[in-house]
Design a protein around this motif. Sequence first.
Motif, PDB file in Angstrom:
ATOM      1  N   VAL A 147       0.922  -1.274  -0.002  1.00 33.02           N
ATOM      2  CA  VAL A 147      -0.059  -0.159   0.062  1.00 33.02           C
ATOM      3  C   VAL A 147       0.918   1.274   0.119  1.00 33.02           C
ATOM      4  CG1 VAL A 147      -1.649   1.175   1.401  1.00 33.02           C
ATOM      5  CG2 VAL A 147      -2.046  -1.166   0.882  1.00 33.02           C
ATOM      6  N   ALA A 148       1.916   1.024   0.711  1.00 31.86           N
ATOM      7  CA  ALA A 148       2.852   2.331   0.929  1.00 31.86           C
ATOM      8  C   ALA A 148       3.222   2.454  -0.469  1.00 31.86           C
ATOM      9  CB  ALA A 148       3.972   2.173   2.101  1.00 31.86           C
ATOM     10  N   ALA A 149       3.807   1.265  -0.893  1.00 35.47           N
ATOM     11  CA  ALA A 149       4.874   1.481  -2.383  1.00 35.47           C
ATOM     12  C   ALA A 149       3.825   2.030  -3.303  1.00 35.47           C
ATOM     13  CB  ALA A 149       5.259   0.162  -2.708  1.00 35.47           C
ATOM     14  N   ARG A 150       2.478   1.653  -3.346  1.00 37.08           N
ATOM     15  CA  ARG A 150       1.386   2.167  -4.451  1.00 37.08           C
ATOM     16  C   ARG A 150       1.063   3.678  -4.046  1.00 37.08           C
ATOM     17  NH1 ARG A 150      -2.988  -2.770  -3.807  1.00 37.08           N
ATOM     18  NH2 ARG A 150      -1.792  -4.123  -5.102  1.00 37.08           N
ATOM     19  N   ILE A 151       1.111   3.914  -2.812  1.00 34.33           N
ATOM     20  CA  ILE A 151       1.034   5.438  -2.502  1.00 34.33           C
ATOM     21  C   ILE A 151       2.084   6.138  -2.981  1.00 34.33           C
ATOM     22  CG2 ILE A 151       0.889   7.170  -0.564  1.00 34.33           C
ATOM     23  CD1 ILE A 151      -0.722   5.099   0.772  1.00 34.33           C
ATOM     24  N   ILE A 152       3.264   5.665  -2.775  1.00 33.31           N
ATOM     25  CA  ILE A 152       4.613   6.407  -3.287  1.00 33.31           C
ATOM     26  C   ILE A 152       4.823   6.180  -4.625  1.00 33.31           C
ATOM     27  CG2 ILE A 152       7.133   6.205  -3.254  1.00 33.31           C
ATOM     28  CD1 ILE A 152       7.153   4.906  -0.543  1.00 33.31           C
ATOM     29  N   GLN A 153       4.195   5.137  -5.200  1.00 31.06           N
ATOM     30  CA  GLN A 153       4.356   5.173  -6.850  1.00 31.06           C
ATOM     31  C   GLN A 153       3.108   6.108  -7.379  1.00 31.06           C
ATOM     32  OE1 GLN A 153       3.798   0.997  -7.552  1.00 31.06           O
ATOM     33  NE2 GLN A 153       5.890   0.484  -7.195  1.00 31.06           N
ATOM     34  N   ARG A 154       2.313   6.146  -6.753  1.00 30.80           N
ATOM     35  CA  ARG A 154       1.037   7.097  -7.490  1.00 30.80           C
ATOM     36  C   ARG A 154       1.393   8.474  -7.178  1.00 30.80           C
ATOM     37  NH1 ARG A 154      -3.641   6.554  -3.952  1.00 30.80           N
ATOM     38  NH2 ARG A 154      -3.415   3.868  -4.143  1.00 30.80           N
ATOM     39  N   HIS A 155       2.122   8.714  -6.123  1.00 28.80           N
ATOM     40  CA  HIS A 155       2.714  10.183  -5.797  1.00 28.80           C
ATOM     41  C   HIS A 155       3.687  10.549  -6.732  1.00 28.80           C
ATOM     42  CE1 HIS A 155       0.072  11.556  -2.606  1.00 28.80           C
ATOM     43  NE2 HIS A 155       0.155  10.499  -1.789  1.00 28.80           N
ATOM     44  N   TRP A 156       4.513   9.534  -6.995  1.00 27.32           N
ATOM     45  CA  TRP A 156       5.799   9.425  -7.657  1.00 27.32           C
ATOM     46  C   TRP A 156       5.154   9.718  -9.243  1.00 27.32           C
ATOM     47  CZ3 TRP A 156      10.626  10.940  -7.981  1.00 27.32           C
ATOM     48  CH2 TRP A 156      11.338  10.748  -9.004  1.00 27.32           C
ATOM     49  N   ARG A 157       4.240   8.884  -9.782  1.00 27.40           N
ATOM     50  CA  ARG A 157       3.781   9.284 -11.182  1.00 27.40           C
ATOM     51  C   ARG A 157       3.021  10.656 -11.063  1.00 27.40           C
ATOM     52  NH1 ARG A 157       1.398   3.361 -10.673  1.00 27.40           N
ATOM     53  NH2 ARG A 157       3.030   2.235 -11.059  1.00 27.40           N
ATOM     54  N   GLY A 158       2.314  10.870 -10.068  1.00 29.77           N
ATOM     55  CA  GLY A 158       1.638  11.964  -9.969  1.00 29.77           C
ATOM     56  C   GLY A 158       2.625  13.317 -10.392  1.00 29.77           C
ATOM     57  N   MET A 159       3.410  13.200  -9.400  1.00 30.74           N
ATOM     58  CA  MET A 159       4.767  14.219  -9.398  1.00 30.74           C
ATOM     59  C   MET A 159       5.341  14.136 -10.720  1.00 30.74           C
ATOM     60  SD  MET A 159       7.693  14.629  -6.678  1.00 30.74           S
ATOM     61  CE  MET A 159       8.867  13.907  -7.375  1.00 30.74           C
TER      62      MET A 159
END
Length: 185
Positions: A147-159
């Motif tokens: 979940v943390a990786a997805r959140i980080i990945q989502r934020h990373w992709r978003g960023m």
Amino acid sequence: MQLTHLQLKFNEEVDNIRAESEKTMVAEHKNNEAHQQIIQNDIKALSETYSNTLSDHLEQEKELRIKRCKIESQLQDCLETYDNDMGVRQAELEEIMAAYNDEEKLLASLLERFNEQEREYIILMEEKAYEEHLELERRIEDLRRRVAARIIQRHWRGMKQRRLERAKSKKARKGKGKKKGVEKP
């Protein structure tokens, strides 16, 4: 004379006494005979009654002896039947008791074995529960990481997307004279 007279008088008195005695004896004899006759009749009647009573009693005694013999025979039969039945039942009881004792020993050994296995089972279940707890914690941690990786990945992709959009918007502002559709690698 006097003597003869006295003698006559005494003889007469003796004759009178003798006659009276004989009369008394005859009367007594008749009374005795009558009395003997009555007694003989009573004896005869009592003998007859005795004989009848004796024969009745002997007959009753014979019947009672026969009845007693029958009852004794029946009692003996009942006792023999009872003894036989009790002998069979005693044998069955001993057989059942032997089987019961065997079963009781088997139960004791099975209970001992069960208690040992139950202790082992409890230990194994505690270990299994501990391992399941560890596995659950590991899965929870793994899930948290994903979940943390997805959140980080989502934020990373978003960023990354936002950076890309910002970079595109900067390029679009700088190179308004260039052709749209051609991109540099």
